[in-house]
Design a protein around this motif. Structure first.
Motif, short mmCIF file in Angstrom:
data_model
loop_
_atom_site.label_atom_id
_atom_site.label_comp_id
_atom_site.label_asym_id
_atom_site.label_seq_id
_atom_site.Cartn_x
_atom_site.Cartn_y
_atom_site.Cartn_z
N GLN A 110 3.66 -10.27 -3.38
CA GLN A 110 2.68 -9.27 -3.77
C GLN A 110 2.37 -9.40 -5.26
O GLN A 110 1.22 -9.35 -5.68
N ARG A 114 4.75 -0.70 4.61
CA ARG A 114 5.00 0.25 3.54
C ARG A 114 4.49 -0.28 2.21
O ARG A 114 3.81 0.42 1.46
N PHE A 115 4.81 -1.56 1.93
CA PHE A 115 4.42 -2.13 0.64
C PHE A 115 2.91 -2.25 0.50
O PHE A 115 2.36 -2.11 -0.58
N SER A 135 0.71 -0.47 2.07
CA SER A 135 0.04 0.78 2.45
C SER A 135 -0.82 0.61 3.68
O SER A 135 -1.97 1.03 3.72
N VAL A 142 -4.09 -5.89 -3.65
CA VAL A 142 -2.68 -5.55 -3.80
C VAL A 142 -2.21 -4.74 -2.60
O VAL A 142 -1.14 -4.95 -2.07
N GLN A 143 -3.04 -3.82 -2.19
CA GLN A 143 -2.70 -3.04 -1.00
C GLN A 143 -3.94 -2.31 -0.53
O GLN A 143 -4.99 -2.40 -1.16
#
Lengths: 312, 558, 417
Positions: free
Chosen positions: A152, A257-258, A260, A164-165
């Motif tokens: 990431q 989770r990381f 999102s 990134v997310q």
């Protein structure tokens, strides 16, 4: 065939009841009074009273169990303790994103691992084989957390190749833009163990007598690997993939989770953090049911691809 | 086709030479039998011809030559070798079950050969496959072509293997122990089939086997191998009638025969000792049961069923043993013969209560041991002991021989102290002919025959009255088999033991038994004195069974 | 019946009437050990694993790294081989909270923060101060607690000579870490860098290893014990015992492993080493149960067990004296596979804050901190924890593979025929 399926379905019932009992014991008995669990999390006393009444906390255990069984059978677990969202709605909306990541991941993982396993098993004992195996072992020894953090950081944050997310609204946008990096990480993590396992499956087959027969017939090595060996090795591989299916739903929870990604796995972590018992209960019970069903499916597929097994 | 000339010089890795420079020729249109015990290197030889030895752990030494059609097959490029395999030279193996690919139909495996070497495809290949299946005697070939190997019996599977091997009209068929895994009646059919095909297609056959009786029936030429070397070779008549080599002589003599029953079987050592020509004359032993022999065990209507789940709630009963009754007399041997699946092993295990009987009585000195409580049965358990088939599996690999021998005595409180039990164990080791130092060793340090001796010693420590031998010598080589049979005989003479000797090997049963009992499909077919049953079998099944025994070399044939 | 393996004569009693030369025969374990010894990869791996275990014991008994929580360097002190931070974070200059980082990083941080991070933070604040440090937020709600702990320890250990200097020199194999006496002021660099509070990352890693390895091994023992015992009972006795235990197994194995762990973690409110060991152990026994059950089923039918039955051995004797030694290699291999698995699971749990308590450092909690440090360019804590874990787990896995090969009884003709 039909009799076999009916018998298997019949045999599932005790297992399913067992799962319900396990979840019940865990949350209603070990977990304790929701008033205690929720102290400090929900300030609204009326809401807590409401929850206690729903669960029948003041009633005997068997009444509570019956309430829970009814919840399972009607697929109605009420609302989340912390967000008040209907749990059926939570499950329905979180499944899509999870599958968007997991289905391509599973397909790619299987194809790549099987191809690599055949290649590596073909040159078994060589330097390449040993290097690949050591690489797998080293790769396996690094926590998935590290892969996520580093990938990431580099690919999304430093290099900016991926977002990134986040998560969008369109399917293709989600798949191509938001799922690419998660899938890549998932592959890096999952190929090593799959490859190791599939390699042993292939090696088991390579040493069988029928391979020697095929050679004695004058069959070429390529055809032996891709037709004779692969067809036999695919039996345990299919069984393994089928059995791993429901677990995967959860397996990628760290990735979700990381990045999102609003999927089931992330929902579980959120629920555990918030002590949101009904959400965990619902997910546990349904994922367990899905596992039981996919085990049956795996058995049926196993019997379909292996002519040695007769359905009884 | 010109004369085929094969000569070898190959080596195995790890300083172990499996085949040490052997040379022989396979003539055209003839059957050459390669005979030897395990470890003689006969299978390695066969695999080396087609270059099928696993490349990662086998080395064919430079200088080795396998000449076929003027070309040396050793070191031939794989592509050329592959063109020969299955077309000019083909091969069949010992285990038809594992040698066929389980997930492809029989037809597709046959068509594969035809496509590879004959360029046939589609309908033509299928038509030819059906013809081939028909030729090897598969019933209803047009239907069976779509069957999977697992849907066929062992004999049929071997027929399919043979069909595959002859599909491209090979000049040479290599058959590596093709009948060892099959029942004796099936063995006879397969042997006849191979012989028939050989004549019709004018092939040469290289027949690899450990069984001299089979060799005598089919071979034109014989090569005897031992420890990777050729002991003797020549025409079958010469080998069988005037063997020159001591080992060949020993092999011919130490196998029990149907027409003779010496008091002791000759063993290899009798011949291998320098200058010795073997025991010149051996007295015949008389067998049979007289009315005066006391009955030690009486079995009445013994039944045993296994159950498999079926359908929704149902279970299917499989009757392994149905209503079997017999008596065993003191100091005598009851031979129990039958083909695989006949229930003979189940009888043995049920007698010992290793399986729970479904019905019937087993009267031991007048008391029914099947109805006894566990505690009551303990005393009788000691008196019935069993020796299993596989000497590698029947000894606990984590125990020393000393532990193996003293444990039964400890359980049954035989001997008052560890010291006494240890002494007894040493005594038993001496009895079965093992050195004292064996006491401290682990089973894996012994050969198959020695392990079987340990298993016998373990039984003897309990001083049993009845010994059940469940295929106890079947896994052993002929020469070792003779030694163990002699040991069993000596022990019976010394301790007046009663044996129930279970075997598929009719010759061995004939040698050791006073009475013989034939079983088929869980039922008792016939029971009589040994000599009588072999001379004049009454039941058709027994007749068929006995007719299928390979007779060995018949001088009349030549 | 008093039957016991120990009462079997392992050797002929000295002074007996029979004088046979005592023959020392290698058993299967000895042979396996010889095969293992011949495997160079296995031996190197074994030494590495042993070194980690020694480190764990030393650290656990307080001989090394007991002062890991002392703030000996500046905040985010870089590793010595990198040199002092050019950014000029002098001793004590930076604030304990990494707000001195580049602005870009700060922005990134705010984007990484979980959308519900606030909610959680809120919940946490409302909770007792035993709440876990939770990733995604650089601001550590527990800083106060930690400070307290640190000041206590600091007071106790203040002014002593660093007892670890020699050890560290060895570990770094001569990398220039001068064995200096503890300075009153914080150092600009540390051997392998410092964390947010300037604690020595190397010592922290040693301490973290102790926690992670201990949890892994202890949980593996619990799971192996349960799995082996139940598996042996089910496989040996069959019938209704097998049915009942199989039902139990089916129930447990139909809940995916991680979900089960998380569910148990959600229910058990109190945190602690024992809790996490029990969580892992009580949920992780299914795999070994299935294997041992299958082994017992297989061995029960083997001729040597039937032979034991024939000589009248009791059930307990057949189960534990006869069969168990023959399946013990499976147990051993499973034990090491489980240890690796549990070490990895502990890391994930502790990272998420469901694992070890906050005042205990483990590889997981280090990774939790390291995630945010990486964005600031402080990579060394991540590198240290990752390297330590990768080294141990790789060595452990390679050793397990070699062990499996060495113990494979195939060579011994057990599977023969």
């Amino acid at each position: 065939m039909a009799a076999y399926i009916v018998r298997r379905l019949w045999q599932m019932i005790p297992t399913m009841l067992g799962v319900i009992l396990l979840v019940f014991v865990l949350f209603n008995w070990v977990g304790g009074d929701p008033a205690y669990v929720l102290a400090g999390k929900i300030s609204n006393q009326e809401q807590i009273d409401n929850i206690r009444r729903q669960l029948g906390v003041d009633q005997p255990y068997w009444v509570q169990l019956w309430i829970f069984v009814k919840q399972v059978l009607t697929a109605d677990f009420g609302a989340s303790w912390s967000t008040n969202e209907r749990i059926s709605h939570i499950l329905a909306t979180r499944l899509g994103p999870s599958l968007t990541v997991l289905v391509p991941l599973l397909i790619l993982d299987t194809i790549i691992s099987v191809a690599l396993a055949l290649a590596v098993a073909y040159v078994r004992g060589s330097l390449t084989d040993r290097l690949v195996m050591i690489l797998c072992t080293v790769g396996l020894s690094i926590s998935i957390l590290v892969y996520i953090i580093v990938f990431q950081y580099f690919f999304a944050y430093k290099l900016g190749w991926f977002p990134v997310q986040g998560w969008g609204s369109g399917f293709w946008e989600n798949l191509v833009v938001y799922s690419s990096l998660p899938i890549l990480i998932g592959l890096v993590v999952s190929i090593a163990p799959s490859l190791r396992l599939y390699r042993t499956f292939v090696l088991d087959e390579i040493n069988q007598d029928y391979v020697r027969t095929a050679r004695a017939k004058g069959v070429g090595e390529n055809r032996i690997m891709w037709v004779h060996v692969l067809r036999n090795a695919s039996i345990p591989i299919i069984t393994y993939v089928m059995a791993a299916l429901p677990g995967l739903l959860l397996g990628a929870f760290l990735i979700e989770r990381f990045f999102s990604i609003p999927g089931i796995g992330r929902e579980v972590i959120l629920a555990v953090e918030r002590s949101d018992f009904p959400v965990i209960k619902a997910i546990t019970v349904y994922v367990a049911f899905a596992t039981i069903l996919s085990n049956l499916l795996a058995d049926l597929m196993y019997k379909a691809v292996d002519p040695r097994v007769q359905l009884k | 086709m010109r004369d085929l000339r094969v000569s070898f010089r190959l080596d195995r890795h790890n300083t172990f030479e499996a085949v040490r420079g052997i040379s022989f020729d396979i003539p055209r249109d003839a059957t050459l039998a390669l005979v030897g015990e395990s470890g003689s290197g006969k299978s390695v030889t066969a695999l080396a011809i087609l270059g099928l030895l696993p490349p990662e752990n086998s080395i064919v030494h430079a200088g080795s030559e396998v000449v076929y059609g003027g070309r040396n097959l050793v070191g031939l490029p794989t592509r050329e070798l592959r063109a020969l395999r299955g077309a000019d030279i083909s091969m069949i193996f010992q285990e038809p079950m594992t040698s066929l690919n389980p997930v492809f139909t029989v037809g597709s495996q046959l068509e594969e050969v035809l496509r590879l070497h004959r360029g046939l495809s589609g309908k033509a290949a299928r038509r030819r496959s059906i013809e081939l299946l028909d030729e090897v005697g598969i019933p209803d070939p047009a239907f069976k072509i779509d069957a999977y190997p697992s849907q066929m019996s062992g004999g049929q599977q071997q027929r399919v293997m043979i069909a595959m091997a002859i599909a491209c009209e090979p000049k040479l068929l290599i058959a590596d122990e093709p009948t060892t895994a099959l029942d004796v009646t099936i063995q006879k059919q397969i042997l006849e089939l191979i012989d028939d095909l050989k004549r019709r297609h004018q092939m040469s056959v290289l027949f690899i086997t450990h069984d001299l009786a089979v060799v005598g029936e089919i071979a034109d030429h014989v090569v005897v191998m031992r420890n990777g070397e050729i002991r003797e070779q020549g025409p079958a008549r010469a080998i069988f009638e005037t063997p020159r080599d001591a080992y060949t002589k020993a092999l011919l003599q130490c196998r029990p025969r149907l027409d003779r029953r010496p008091t002791r079987l000759p063993v290899i050592d009798d011949y291998m000792a320098a200058g010795h020509h073997g025991p010149a004359h051996l007295e015949e032993r008389r067998r049979g049961v007289g009315a005066g022999d006391p009955v030690i065990l009486e079995v009445r209507n013994l039944s045993k069923s296994f159950f498999a789940r079926e359908g929704l709630f149902g279970r299917r009963e499989f009757k392994a043993v149905r209503d079997v009754s017999f008596t065993l007399r003191k100091g005598k041997t009851l031979g129990l013969v039958g083909e695989s699946g006949s229930g003979k092993t189940t009888v043995g295990l049920t007698l010992m209560r290793l399986h729970e009987a479904t019905g019937g009585e087993v009267l031991f000195e007048g008391r029914d041991i099947l109805r006894m409580s566990e505690a009551e049965f303990m005393a009788y358990k000691r008196r019935i002991q069993i020796i299993f088939q596989n000497p590698y599996a029947s000894l606990n690999p984590r125990f020393t021989v000393g532990q193996i021998l003293t444990e039964p005595m400890m359980i049954h409180r035989i001997g008052s102290s560890t010291q006494e039990r240890t002494d007894l164990a040493f005594e038993m080791l001496a009895k079965v002919g093992l050195p004292e130092v064996s006491f401290y060793k682990y089973p894996h340090e012994f050969s198959g025959g020695q392990r079987q001796r340990i298993a016998i010693a373990r039984c003897l420590t309990l001083r049993p009255d009845i010994l059940i031998c469940d295929e106890s010598v079947s896994a052993l080589d002929v020469s070792v088999q003779a030694q163990v049979l002699n040991l069993l005989q000596d022990l019976q003479d010394e301790f007046r033991l009663s044996y129930i000797f279970i075997s598929h090997d009719l010759a061995v049963v004939k040698y050791l038994s006073d009475q013989v009992m034939v079983m088929n499909n869980g039922e008792l077919v016939e029971m009589a004195d040994a000599d009588e049953i072999y001379r004049a079998p009454r039941e058709p099944y027994t007749q068929r069974l006995l007719a299928a025994i390979p007779r060995g070399w018949q001088p009349a044939r030549a | 019946m008093s039957t016991d393996a120990a009462t079997l004569p392992r050797a002929h009693r000295p002074g007996g009437p029979r004088e046979v030369p005592r023959h020392v025969s290698p058993g299967l374990w000895t042979l396996a050990w010889r095969r293992l010894r011949a495997d160079r990869v296995a031996m190197v791996s074994l030494w590495i694993v042993a070194a980690f275990l020694v480190m764990m014991v030393l650290s656990g008994s307080g001989l090394i790294a007991s002062d890991w929580s002392r703030e000996v360097g500046v905040n985010y002190a870089p590793p010595t081989f990198v040199g002092p931070d050019a950014g000029g974070q002098g001793p004590g200059a930076a604030s304990p909270h990494g707000d001195a980082g580049p602005t870009a990083a700060s922005e990134f941080e705010s984007t990484v923060v979980d959308p519900i991070g606030d909610v959680i933070a809120e919940l946490r604040r409302g909770q007792a101060p035993s709440g876990a440090a939770h990733g995604g937020d650089v601001v550590d709600p527990l800083a106060d607690v930690m400070k307290d702990i640190r000041s206590q320890k600091g007071a106790a250990a203040g002014g002593t000579v660093d007892p670890l200097a020699d050890v560290m020199k060895d570990i770094q194999s001569g990398r220039g870490a001068p064995a200096a006496a503890a300075a009153e002021e914080r150092r600009a660099t540390l051997p392998f860098g410092g964390d947010k509070w300037g604690r020595d990352v190397l010592k922290k890693t040693i301490k973290g290893s102790e926690t992670s390895i201990f949890v892994g091994i202890a949980a593996a023992f619990v799971a192996t014990l349960i799995g082996t015992l139940l598996g042996a009972l089910a496989g040996y006795y069959g019938r209704w015992i097998d049915d009942a235990l199989n039902w139990f197994y089916n129930v447990f194995s139909s809940v995916p492993y991680l979900l089960l762990i998380l569910a148990v973690a959600a229910v058990l409110q109190q945190k602690g080493m024992t809790t996490i060991i029990l969580i892992l152990g009580l949920t992780g026994w299914t795999g070994i149960f299935r294997l041992i059950r299958a082994e017992y089923l297989k061995h029960k039918g083997r001729e040597y067990v039937q032979a034991a039955d024939a000589i009248g051995a009791s059930h307990g004797r057949k189960m534990f004296v006869h069969i168990f030694p023959n399946v013990s290699h499976v147990v051993l291999v499973q034990l090491s596979i489980l240890t690796v698995g549990f070490i990895k699971a502990e890391v994930i749990l502790s990272y998420l804050g469901f694992g070890v308590p906050v005042d205990v450092v483990s590889w997981g909690s280090m990774l939790n901190e390291a995630q945010n440090e990486l964005i600031l360019g402080k990579w060394w804590q991540l590198a240290a924890a990752t390297a330590a874990m990768a080294l141990l787990v790789t060595a452990f896995s390679l050793f397990t593979d070699a062990l499996r090969d060495a113990l494979d009884p195939k060579l011994k003709g057990l599977k023969g025929h």
